[in-house]
Design an enzyme around this catalytic site. Structure first.
Site, mmCIF file in Angstrom:
data_model
loop_
_atom_site.group_PDB
_atom_site.id
_atom_site.type_symbol
_atom_site.label_atom_id
_atom_site.label_comp_id
_atom_site.label_asym_id
_atom_site.label_seq_id
_atom_site.Cartn_x
_atom_site.Cartn_y
_atom_site.Cartn_z
ATOM 1 N N SER A 143 -11.453 -8.561 -26.324
ATOM 2 C CA SER A 143 -12.767 -8.541 -26.964
ATOM 3 C C SER A 143 -12.810 -7.373 -27.945
ATOM 4 C CB SER A 143 -13.858 -8.327 -25.898
ATOM 5 O OG SER A 143 -15.082 -7.968 -26.503
ATOM 6 N N TYR A 156 -16.203 -3.492 -18.591
ATOM 7 C CA TYR A 156 -15.729 -4.613 -19.424
ATOM 8 C C TYR A 156 -14.794 -4.094 -20.525
ATOM 9 C CZ TYR A 156 -16.162 -8.871 -22.313
ATOM 10 O OH TYR A 156 -15.913 -10.008 -23.040
ATOM 11 N N LYS A 160 -10.847 -5.007 -21.092
ATOM 12 C CA LYS A 160 -10.395 -5.674 -22.311
ATOM 13 C C LYS A 160 -9.397 -4.806 -23.092
ATOM 14 C CE LYS A 160 -12.633 -9.520 -21.740
ATOM 15 N NZ LYS A 160 -11.872 -10.746 -21.434
HETATM 16 N N1 LIG Z 1 -18.684 -14.960 -25.646
HETATM 17 C C1 LIG Z 1 -18.319 -13.870 -26.300
HETATM 18 O O1 LIG Z 1 -19.047 -13.384 -27.177
HETATM 19 C C2 LIG Z 1 -17.022 -13.197 -26.010
HETATM 20 C C3 LIG Z 1 -16.628 -12.137 -26.822
HETATM 21 C C4 LIG Z 1 -15.436 -11.505 -26.584
HETATM 22 C C5 LIG Z 1 -14.624 -11.918 -25.558
HETATM 23 N N2 LIG Z 1 -15.014 -12.954 -24.754
HETATM 24 C C6 LIG Z 1 -14.114 -13.326 -23.672
HETATM 25 O O2 LIG Z 1 -13.778 -14.697 -23.775
HETATM 26 C C7 LIG Z 1 -13.573 -15.248 -22.464
HETATM 27 C C8 LIG Z 1 -14.482 -16.449 -22.268
HETATM 28 O O3 LIG Z 1 -15.830 -16.034 -22.432
HETATM 29 P P1 LIG Z 1 -17.063 -17.037 -22.484
HETATM 30 O O4 LIG Z 1 -18.077 -16.431 -23.358
HETATM 31 O O5 LIG Z 1 -16.590 -18.409 -22.755
HETATM 32 O O6 LIG Z 1 -17.603 -16.926 -20.974
HETATM 33 P P2 LIG Z 1 -18.320 -17.981 -20.006
HETATM 34 O O7 LIG Z 1 -19.005 -19.033 -20.799
HETATM 35 O O8 LIG Z 1 -19.104 -17.167 -19.059
HETATM 36 O O9 LIG Z 1 -17.063 -18.651 -19.254
HETATM 37 C C9 LIG Z 1 -16.234 -17.864 -18.427
HETATM 38 C C10 LIG Z 1 -15.228 -18.754 -17.757
HETATM 39 O O10 LIG Z 1 -14.426 -17.933 -16.877
HETATM 40 C C11 LIG Z 1 -14.367 -18.565 -15.605
HETATM 41 N N3 LIG Z 1 -14.135 -17.581 -14.540
HETATM 42 C C12 LIG Z 1 -14.905 -16.524 -14.204
HETATM 43 N N4 LIG Z 1 -14.346 -15.872 -13.176
HETATM 44 C C13 LIG Z 1 -13.203 -16.545 -12.850
HETATM 45 C C14 LIG Z 1 -12.173 -16.350 -11.893
HETATM 46 N N5 LIG Z 1 -12.216 -15.323 -11.038
HETATM 47 N N6 LIG Z 1 -11.143 -17.217 -11.855
HETATM 48 C C15 LIG Z 1 -11.085 -18.266 -12.710
HETATM 49 N N7 LIG Z 1 -12.026 -18.487 -13.656
HETATM 50 C C16 LIG Z 1 -13.077 -17.641 -13.717
HETATM 51 C C17 LIG Z 1 -15.694 -19.286 -15.466
HETATM 52 O O11 LIG Z 1 -15.532 -20.307 -14.497
HETATM 53 P P3 LIG Z 1 -16.698 -20.675 -13.429
HETATM 54 O O12 LIG Z 1 -17.984 -20.743 -14.197
HETATM 55 O O13 LIG Z 1 -16.215 -21.988 -12.905
HETATM 56 O O14 LIG Z 1 -16.680 -19.588 -12.400
HETATM 57 C C18 LIG Z 1 -15.872 -19.826 -16.880
HETATM 58 O O15 LIG Z 1 -15.147 -21.026 -17.036
HETATM 59 C C19 LIG Z 1 -13.854 -14.107 -21.480
HETATM 60 O O16 LIG Z 1 -12.645 -13.474 -21.134
HETATM 61 C C20 LIG Z 1 -14.723 -13.169 -22.294
HETATM 62 O O17 LIG Z 1 -14.658 -11.838 -21.824
HETATM 63 C C21 LIG Z 1 -16.203 -13.609 -24.955
#
Ligand SMILES: NC(=O)c1ccc[n+]([C@@H]2O[C@H](COP(=O)([O-])OP(=O)(O)OC[C@H]3O[C@@H](n4cnc5c(N)ncnc54)[C@H](OP(=O)(O)O)[C@@H]3O)[C@@H](O)[C@H]2O)c1
Length: 247
Positions: A143, A156, A160
């Site tokens: 991130s 976090y 990251k």
């Molecule tokens: N959205 C942003 O702005 C943003 C920015 C920078 C980086 N990121 C990174 O991108 C990635 C995806 O983010 P997102 O925004 O798509 O988040 P999200 O919508 O909250 O989805 C997170 C996913 O991770 C899964 N997960 C959580 N804990 C887990 C575990 N212990 N084992 C296996 N799966 C697990 C969840 O599955 P369940 O719901 O089934 O538990 C869900 O499918 C993350 O690493 C996040 O830090 C996101």
């Protein structure tokens, strides 16, 4: 020609958000796709059905990436179901925000375990397979917060930033086996993870993004597709920021 024809990919945390879009994009581009979820069981099962329409081999696994033994079992199960594994996207992640003085040990440990230890767990197990086949690709989801920090997200940001150091090291260790490891640092992407934020805070952030908008999951999935494909066959140990110019 589809970019991932004949490849088998694992996407962790694909029940929703960025991971879901990556799984969809990979299947659309001809890949066999294994993916994981944890708490969103119905969404995981629905995605399995949806992706099966692509005509490639698809399977969802309920597996906690933060648990070393579960990650090892996951990779073994994928090998018995698919026979091989070419691409791993370590995407699973959570937030448990709080200012340092209020942050509990549990908030710290949970975020480090799910976001960072999971990458070690899955990469270690999958690299054994890739080393034998002398090819493979890892893409690890960091991130912009891991690069520039963010008040209220010390856990976090540390997780990251850790992913970047881990990935650069693995790129050096595994490069000679034709295994590429790269990192994506998304900026502010619209998903359930960011839907919980105060709209006023979001508006302020958007004003600070040179492209003046939040990113979509597709923006990250497209970058991931590039890194996973042979178009990036000489890209290793790099951090690709998908952040509209925020960094
Ligand atoms: N959205 C942003 O702005 C943003 C920015 C920078 C980086 N990121 C990174 O991108 C990635 C995806 O983010 P997102 O925004 O798509 O988040 P999200 O919508 O909250 O989805 C997170 C996913 O991770 C899964 N997960 C959580 N804990 C887990 C575990 N212990 N084992 C296996 N799966 C697990 C969840 O599955 P369940 O719901 O089934 O538990 C869900 O499918 C993350 O690493 C996040 O830090 C996101």
């Amino acid at each position: 020609m589809k970019l991932l024809e004949g490849k088998t990919a694992l996407v962790t945390g694909a029940s929703k958000g960025i991971g879901k879009k990556i799984a969809e994009k990979f299947a659309e581009q001809g890949a066999n796709v294994a993916f994981t979820y944890l708490s969103s069981i119905e969404k995981g099962e629905a995605l399995e059905k949806e992706l099966q329409a692509s005509g490639t081999r698809i399977k969802g696994y309920r597996s906690d990436a933060s648990k070393f033994d579960e990650a090892e079992k996951l990779i073994n199960d994928i090998i018995s179901d698919f026979g091989t594994l070419d691409i791993v996207v370590n995407n699973a992640g959570i937030t448990k925000d709080g200012l340092l003085l209020r942050m509990t040990e549990e908030q710290w440990d949970d975020v480090i375990d799910v976001n960072l230890k999971s990458v070690f767990n899955v990469t270690k197990a999958a690299s054994k397979i890739m080393m034998k086949s002398r090819k493979g690709v890892f893409i690890n989801m960091s991130s912009v917060v891991g690069v520039q920090g963010n008040a209220g997200q010390a856990n976090y940001a540390a997780s990251k930033a850790g992913i970047i150091g881990f990935s650069k090291s693995i790129a050096k260790e595994l490069g000679s086996r034709n295994i590429r490891t790269n990192v994506i640092t998304p900026g502010f992407i619209r998903t359930e993870m960011t839907d919980v934020l105060d709209p006023k805070v979001v508006e302020g952030w958007e004003q600070n993004i040179p492209l003046k908008r939040a990113g979509e999951t597709e923006d990250v999935a497209n970058a991931c597709l590039f890194l996973a494909s042979d178009l990036a066959s000489y890209v290793n140990g790099q951090v690709l920021s998908v952040c509209g110019g925020m960094l």
